[in-house]
Design an enzyme around this catalytic site. Structure first.
Site, PDB file in Angstrom:
ATOM      1  CG  ASP A  31      -2.077   0.976   1.081  1.00  0.00           C
ATOM      2  OD1 ASP A  31      -3.215   0.535   0.961  1.00  0.00           O
ATOM      3  OD2 ASP A  31      -1.809   2.210   1.072  1.00  0.00           O
ATOM      4  CB  ILE A  32       0.805   4.260  -2.170  1.00  0.00           C
ATOM      5  CG1 ILE A  32       1.897   5.166  -2.715  1.00  0.00           C
ATOM      6  CG2 ILE A  32      -0.468   5.043  -1.851  1.00  0.00           C
ATOM      7  CD1 ILE A  32       1.592   5.706  -4.117  1.00  0.00           C
ATOM      8  CG  ASN A  88     -12.280  -0.590   3.838  1.00  0.00           C
ATOM      9  OD1 ASN A  88     -12.555  -1.145   4.896  1.00  0.00           O
ATOM     10  ND2 ASN A  88     -11.145   0.060   3.669  1.00  0.00           N
ATOM     11  CB  VAL A  97      -9.281   2.181  -4.929  1.00  0.00           C
ATOM     12  CG1 VAL A  97      -8.985   1.619  -6.320  1.00  0.00           C
ATOM     13  CG2 VAL A  97      -8.260   3.257  -4.568  1.00  0.00           C
ATOM     14  CG  HIS A 101      -8.636  -2.674  -2.448  1.00  0.00           C
ATOM     15  ND1 HIS A 101      -9.575  -1.983  -3.180  1.00  0.00           N
ATOM     16  CD2 HIS A 101      -8.478  -1.978  -1.288  1.00  0.00           C
ATOM     17  CE1 HIS A 101      -9.961  -0.913  -2.503  1.00  0.00           C
ATOM     18  NE2 HIS A 101      -9.313  -0.899  -1.348  1.00  0.00           N
ATOM     19  CG  HIS A 103      -6.967  -2.624   3.045  1.00  0.00           C
ATOM     20  ND1 HIS A 103      -6.165  -1.515   2.886  1.00  0.00           N
ATOM     21  CD2 HIS A 103      -8.158  -2.301   2.489  1.00  0.00           C
ATOM     22  CE1 HIS A 103      -6.838  -0.555   2.265  1.00  0.00           C
ATOM     23  NE2 HIS A 103      -8.063  -1.008   2.012  1.00  0.00           N
TER      24      HIS A 103
HETATM   25  P1  AMP Z   1      -9.774   1.710   0.283  1.00  0.00           P
HETATM   26  O1  AMP Z   1      -9.841   3.027   1.010  1.00  0.00           O
HETATM   27  O2  AMP Z   1     -10.202   0.547   1.091  1.00  0.00           O
HETATM   28  O3  AMP Z   1     -10.472   1.786  -1.059  1.00  0.00           O
HETATM   29  O4  AMP Z   1      -8.228   1.455   0.013  1.00  0.00           O
HETATM   30  C1  AMP Z   1      -7.523   1.980  -1.046  1.00  0.00           C
HETATM   31  C2  AMP Z   1      -6.072   1.833  -0.706  1.00  0.00           C
HETATM   32  O5  AMP Z   1      -5.301   1.973  -1.885  1.00  0.00           O
HETATM   33  C3  AMP Z   1      -5.571   2.870   0.283  1.00  0.00           C
HETATM   34  O6  AMP Z   1      -5.031   2.218   1.434  1.00  0.00           O
HETATM   35  C4  AMP Z   1      -4.483   3.620  -0.498  1.00  0.00           C
HETATM   36  O7  AMP Z   1      -3.394   4.007   0.298  1.00  0.00           O
HETATM   37  C5  AMP Z   1      -4.094   2.585  -1.545  1.00  0.00           C
HETATM   38  N1  AMP Z   1      -3.542   3.136  -2.770  1.00  0.00           N
HETATM   39  C6  AMP Z   1      -4.042   4.153  -3.518  1.00  0.00           C
HETATM   40  N2  AMP Z   1      -3.278   4.343  -4.599  1.00  0.00           N
HETATM   41  C7  AMP Z   1      -2.271   3.426  -4.544  1.00  0.00           C
HETATM   42  C8  AMP Z   1      -1.152   3.128  -5.369  1.00  0.00           C
HETATM   43  N3  AMP Z   1      -0.877   3.806  -6.503  1.00  0.00           N
HETATM   44  N4  AMP Z   1      -0.322   2.117  -5.003  1.00  0.00           N
HETATM   45  C9  AMP Z   1      -0.565   1.447  -3.857  1.00  0.00           C
HETATM   46  N5  AMP Z   1      -1.613   1.678  -3.043  1.00  0.00           N
HETATM   47  C10 AMP Z   1      -2.446   2.649  -3.373  1.00  0.00           C
END
Ligand code: AMP
Ligand code: ZN
Length: 125
Positions: A31-32, A88, A97, A101, A103
């Site tokens: 995760d970024i 989520n 997003v 996914h 986590h």
């Molecule tokens: P959610 O809020 O459950 O939709 O999680 C989305 C996750 O994607 C968050 O924890 C972000 O930090 C992660 N995220 C967003 N963009 C990127 C990226 N380019 N590379 C890795 N993780 C990302």
């Protein structure tokens, strides 16, 4: 593939990611914005927007996401201490997003429940 989807673009290597594992069904990457010492995501290659959009035919993929999470937690050395997997869904779930996914968070003890008192939604709403 969904044209405007960030995680489809990561799957297609159009956007780089710190990958940990890949096969024909899933990709795992860090995760970024990590929220724990270990924080990575497991995503399907197939575009599925939310948990609400998972179809019967996707059940094997979703199970494979969970199994991949467990295998990587073991490889990275925090499976025995424990960890949390979270998916989520939509606004109340905190989804940002819209490509499902998982986590995977580990490396320190976590609290429960995961919400703040002020964010509690009355049962009737
Ligand atoms: P959610 O809020 O459950 O939709 O999680 C989305 C996750 O994607 C968050 O924890 C972000 O930090 C992660 N995220 C967003 N963009 C990127 C990226 N380019 N590379 C890795 N993780 C990302
Ligand atoms: Zn997508």
């Amino acid at each position: 593939m969904s044209a405007d989807c960030l995680f489809c673009k990561i799957n297609a290597k159009e956007i780089p990611a710190d990958a940990l594992y890949e096969d024909d069904q899933v990709l795992a990457f860090r995760d970024i914005s990590p929220q724990a010492p270990h924080h990575f995501l497991v995503i399907p290659k197939k575009h599925i927007s939310t948990i609400n959009d998972i179809a019967e035919e996707d059940c094997q993929i979703v199970g494979h996401m969970q199994l991949t999470a467990a295998k990587l937690a073991k490889q990275l050395g925090f499976s025995q201490q424990g960890y949390r997997t979270v998916m989520n869904c939509n606004q109340h779930g905190g989804q940002t997003v819209y490509h499902i996914h998982l986590h995977v968070l580990g490396g320190k003890p976590m609290g429960w429940p995961p919400y703040q008192e002020t964010l509690k939604t009355p049962i009737e709403q």
